[in-house]
Every structure is written in structure tokens, then in C-alpha cells.
Design a protein around this motif. Structure first.
Motif, PDB file in Angstrom:
ATOM      1  N   MET A 181       0.780  -0.883  -0.087  1.00 57.87           N
ATOM      2  CA  MET A 181       0.002   0.075  -0.100  1.00 57.87           C
ATOM      3  C   MET A 181       0.816   0.932  -0.082  1.00 57.87           C
ATOM      4  SD  MET A 181      -3.363  -0.707  -0.045  1.00 57.87           S
ATOM      5  CE  MET A 181      -4.032   0.645   0.395  1.00 57.87           C
ATOM      6  N   SER A 182       0.238   2.406  -0.382  1.00 55.71           N
ATOM      7  CA  SER A 182       1.126   3.488  -0.472  1.00 55.71           C
ATOM      8  C   SER A 182       0.366   4.813  -0.372  1.00 55.71           C
ATOM      9  CB  SER A 182       1.904   3.554  -1.848  1.00 55.71           C
ATOM     10  OG  SER A 182       0.992   3.135  -2.742  1.00 55.71           O
ATOM     11  N   TRP A 183       0.774   5.789  -0.027  1.00 54.49           N
ATOM     12  CA  TRP A 183       0.212   7.295   0.032  1.00 54.49           C
ATOM     13  C   TRP A 183       0.862   8.110  -0.991  1.00 54.49           C
ATOM     14  CZ3 TRP A 183      -3.939   8.842   3.196  1.00 54.49           C
ATOM     15  CH2 TRP A 183      -4.318   7.913   3.999  1.00 54.49           C
ATOM     16  N   TYR A 184      -0.024   8.838  -1.475  1.00 52.95           N
ATOM     17  CA  TYR A 184       0.239   9.864  -2.532  1.00 52.95           C
ATOM     18  C   TYR A 184      -0.410  11.377  -1.897  1.00 52.95           C
ATOM     19  CZ  TYR A 184       1.229   5.608  -5.000  1.00 52.95           C
ATOM     20  OH  TYR A 184       1.610   4.420  -5.711  1.00 52.95           O
ATOM     21  N   CYS A 220      -4.687   7.325  -0.848  1.00 49.60           N
ATOM     22  CA  CYS A 220      -4.070   6.126  -0.564  1.00 49.60           C
ATOM     23  C   CYS A 220      -4.404   5.026  -1.800  1.00 49.60           C
ATOM     24  CB  CYS A 220      -4.166   5.297   0.510  1.00 49.60           C
ATOM     25  SG  CYS A 220      -5.780   4.741   0.545  1.00 49.60           S
ATOM     26  N   ASN A 221      -3.470   4.067  -2.063  1.00 46.21           N
ATOM     27  CA  ASN A 221      -3.740   3.192  -3.333  1.00 46.21           C
ATOM     28  C   ASN A 221      -2.757   1.751  -3.004  1.00 46.21           C
ATOM     29  OD1 ASN A 221      -3.809   2.184  -6.236  1.00 46.21           O
ATOM     30  ND2 ASN A 221      -4.862   4.056  -6.441  1.00 46.21           N
ATOM     31  N   ASN A 222      -3.347   0.770  -3.559  1.00 42.37           N
ATOM     32  CA  ASN A 222      -2.437  -0.247  -3.571  1.00 42.37           C
ATOM     33  C   ASN A 222      -1.216  -0.300  -4.534  1.00 42.37           C
ATOM     34  OD1 ASN A 222      -4.228  -0.927  -5.711  1.00 42.37           O
ATOM     35  ND2 ASN A 222      -5.095  -2.499  -4.884  1.00 42.37           N
ATOM     36  N   GLY A 223       0.004  -0.986  -4.065  1.00 45.45           N
ATOM     37  CA  GLY A 223       1.037  -1.001  -4.709  1.00 45.45           C
ATOM     38  C   GLY A 223       1.954  -0.305  -3.980  1.00 45.45           C
ATOM     39  N   PHE A 224       3.452  -0.757  -4.189  1.00 44.16           N
ATOM     40  CA  PHE A 224       4.418  -0.265  -3.440  1.00 44.16           C
ATOM     41  C   PHE A 224       4.992   1.357  -3.792  1.00 44.16           C
ATOM     42  CE2 PHE A 224       7.341  -0.432  -0.010  1.00 44.16           C
ATOM     43  CZ  PHE A 224       8.709  -0.346  -0.421  1.00 44.16           C
ATOM     44  N   THR A 225       5.245   1.638  -5.178  1.00 42.25           N
ATOM     45  CA  THR A 225       5.847   2.822  -5.333  1.00 42.25           C
ATOM     46  C   THR A 225       4.912   3.219  -6.612  1.00 42.25           C
ATOM     47  OG1 THR A 225       7.643   1.808  -6.655  1.00 42.25           O
ATOM     48  CG2 THR A 225       8.261   2.331  -4.550  1.00 42.25           C
ATOM     49  N   LEU A 226       4.227   2.649  -7.281  1.00 39.86           N
ATOM     50  CA  LEU A 226       3.285   3.002  -8.172  1.00 39.86           C
ATOM     51  C   LEU A 226       1.883   2.342  -7.886  1.00 39.86           C
ATOM     52  CD1 LEU A 226       5.398   2.070 -11.408  1.00 39.86           C
ATOM     53  CD2 LEU A 226       4.854   4.411 -10.682  1.00 39.86           C
ATOM     54  N   PRO A 227       0.924   3.196  -8.205  1.00 45.92           N
ATOM     55  CA  PRO A 227      -0.296   3.085  -7.936  1.00 45.92           C
ATOM     56  C   PRO A 227      -0.950   1.856  -8.593  1.00 45.92           C
ATOM     57  CG  PRO A 227      -0.347   5.001  -8.965  1.00 45.92           C
ATOM     58  CD  PRO A 227       1.052   4.607  -8.590  1.00 45.92           C
ATOM     59  N   MET A 228      -1.454   0.564  -8.044  1.00 47.88           N
ATOM     60  CA  MET A 228      -2.037  -0.195  -9.040  1.00 47.88           C
ATOM     61  C   MET A 228      -3.723  -0.183  -9.378  1.00 47.88           C
ATOM     62  SD  MET A 228      -0.554  -3.531  -7.015  1.00 47.88           S
ATOM     63  CE  MET A 228      -1.327  -4.812  -8.058  1.00 47.88           C
ATOM     64  N   SER A 229      -4.379   0.747  -8.584  1.00 45.46           N
ATOM     65  CA  SER A 229      -5.536   0.583  -8.923  1.00 45.46           C
ATOM     66  C   SER A 229      -5.746   2.349  -9.324  1.00 45.46           C
ATOM     67  CB  SER A 229      -6.473   0.382  -7.816  1.00 45.46           C
ATOM     68  OG  SER A 229      -6.350  -0.891  -7.196  1.00 45.46           O
ATOM     69  N   THR A 230      -5.363   2.490 -10.717  1.00 44.80           N
ATOM     70  CA  THR A 230      -5.464   4.154 -10.911  1.00 44.80           C
ATOM     71  C   THR A 230      -6.979   4.521 -11.202  1.00 44.80           C
ATOM     72  OG1 THR A 230      -4.799   3.399 -13.218  1.00 44.80           O
ATOM     73  CG2 THR A 230      -3.109   4.191 -11.704  1.00 44.80           C
ATOM     74  N   GLY A 247       5.383   4.047   0.999  1.00 43.36           N
ATOM     75  CA  GLY A 247       4.930   2.838   0.398  1.00 43.36           C
ATOM     76  C   GLY A 247       5.357   1.909   1.672  1.00 43.36           C
ATOM     77  N   ILE A 248       4.455   0.933   1.679  1.00 44.80           N
ATOM     78  CA  ILE A 248       4.506  -0.299   2.749  1.00 44.80           C
ATOM     79  C   ILE A 248       4.375  -1.524   1.874  1.00 44.80           C
ATOM     80  CG2 ILE A 248       2.599   0.018   3.820  1.00 44.80           C
ATOM     81  CD1 ILE A 248       3.614  -0.804   6.334  1.00 44.80           C
ATOM     82  N   THR A 249       5.156  -2.783   2.158  1.00 41.83           N
ATOM     83  CA  THR A 249       4.902  -4.024   1.636  1.00 41.83           C
ATOM     84  C   THR A 249       3.646  -4.591   2.510  1.00 41.83           C
ATOM     85  OG1 THR A 249       6.747  -4.695   2.948  1.00 41.83           O
ATOM     86  CG2 THR A 249       7.239  -4.185   0.485  1.00 41.83           C
ATOM     87  N   SER A 250       3.287  -5.678   2.009  1.00 46.62           N
ATOM     88  CA  SER A 250       2.026  -6.382   2.385  1.00 46.62           C
ATOM     89  C   SER A 250       2.267  -6.785   3.988  1.00 46.62           C
ATOM     90  CB  SER A 250       1.694  -7.691   1.372  1.00 46.62           C
ATOM     91  OG  SER A 250       2.626  -8.395   1.359  1.00 46.62           O
ATOM     92  N   LEU A 287       9.696  -0.462   3.729  1.00 47.67           N
ATOM     93  CA  LEU A 287       8.843   0.809   3.772  1.00 47.67           C
ATOM     94  C   LEU A 287       9.590   1.507   2.839  1.00 47.67           C
ATOM     95  CD1 LEU A 287       8.753   1.517   7.663  1.00 47.67           C
ATOM     96  CD2 LEU A 287       7.044   0.281   5.975  1.00 47.67           C
ATOM     97  N   THR A 288       9.193   2.697   2.052  1.00 41.67           N
ATOM     98  CA  THR A 288       9.979   3.686   1.199  1.00 41.67           C
ATOM     99  C   THR A 288       9.290   4.999   1.435  1.00 41.67           C
ATOM    100  OG1 THR A 288      10.541   4.036  -0.900  1.00 41.67           O
ATOM    101  CG2 THR A 288       8.480   3.214  -1.023  1.00 41.67           C
ATOM    102  N   TYR A 289      10.111   6.094   1.519  1.00 39.58           N
ATOM    103  CA  TYR A 289       9.532   7.377   1.628  1.00 39.58           C
ATOM    104  C   TYR A 289      10.067   8.570   0.552  1.00 39.58           C
ATOM    105  CZ  TYR A 289       8.055   5.883   6.109  1.00 39.58           C
ATOM    106  OH  TYR A 289       7.675   5.163   7.251  1.00 39.58           O
ATOM    107  N   ALA A 290       9.307   9.420   0.217  1.00 42.60           N
ATOM    108  CA  ALA A 290       9.770  10.593  -0.451  1.00 42.60           C
ATOM    109  C   ALA A 290      10.750  10.993   0.235  1.00 42.60           C
ATOM    110  CB  ALA A 290       8.834  11.508  -0.917  1.00 42.60           C
ATOM    111  N   ASP A 291      11.928  11.951  -0.227  1.00 41.70           N
ATOM    112  CA  ASP A 291      13.064  12.309   0.523  1.00 41.70           C
ATOM    113  C   ASP A 291      12.446  13.659   1.314  1.00 41.70           C
ATOM    114  OD1 ASP A 291      15.570  12.042  -2.148  1.00 41.70           O
ATOM    115  OD2 ASP A 291      15.001  10.625  -0.354  1.00 41.70           O
TER     116      ASP A 291
END
Length: 119
Positions: free
Chosen positions: A34-37, A96-106, A50-53, A58-62
């Protein structure tokens, strides 16, 4: 049908904190990253975190590293974004959307939640 329901936004002073929540439905939440935009008017939507299942990666924008924390509760189909030391440049609508660094459910973006950081 895939759905995302974001909440928790509001008006906060610089240096303040907010916790956003996103309840997801229509897919097996615990199997998806899942991820936040966020998006400011006139700008591209950008990845915030983003966060894995299972929450192991985890990943964050700088721009938000060290200030924001993404976490999830799979039993509640919910992903959170804890935002501390907020700055005026964090003002945006958050999604929010599903996906780690790219949204899957656009095709299924939620309505988002407005965060405004201002004194």
C-alpha cells in the motif's frame, strides 16, 4: 470493486502532527503493498510513502523522510500515515492506493483527505 476511503486530514499549524487513515476494500488487503500519494492543485500526484504487504519494507519521498511514518493493520484493512513536524509545503490532498511505489488501482482513487499546514 476496489475502494479507498481516506480520512484524518485537517488544518494544522507548522510543526504540528496529523494521522491519516485509509480503509481499503474490494481486494485481499493483506496480500498487497500500500502507498500514500499527495497532490497539490496544478501539480502531479507524487508518492509520499509505501509499505509492503507484511510491513517489512518501507519507502519514503526524500521530502518526508524522518517526519512521516507509514504503517498498516491488516486485520482492519487499514493503512496509516503518521505525519509529524508538518511544513506548509506538505499542504495537499492525500490519497492511498495499492502498490508499493506505483499505484495499481489508478481507476479507483478515493476522494482523498485535505491536509493544510498554515499558521
Amino acid at each position: 470493486q476496489v475502494q479507498f476511503l481516506e480520512s484524518g486530514g485537517g488544518l494544522v499549524q507548522p510543526g504540528g502532527s496529523l494521522r491519516l487513515s485509509c480503509v481499503a476494500s474490494g481486494f485481499t488487503f493483506s496480500s498487497y503493498a500500500m502507498s500514500w500519494y499527495r497532490q497539490d492543485p496544478g501539480k502531479e500526484r507524487e508518492l509520499v510513502a509505501g509499505i509492503t504487504s507484511a510491513g517489512r519494507s518501507l519507502t519514503y519521498a526524500d521530502s518526508v523522510k524522518g517526519r512521516f511514518t507509514i504503517f498498516r493493520e491488516n486485520a482492519k484493512n487499514t493503512v496509516y500515515l503518521q505525519m509529524n513536524r508538518l511544513k506548509p509545503e506538505d499542504t495537499a490532498v492525500y490519497y492511498c492506493n495499492n502498490g508499493f511505489t506505483l499505484p495499481m488501482s489508478t481507476a479507483n482513487w478515493g476522494q482523498g483527505t485535505q491536509v493544510t499546514v498554515s499558521s
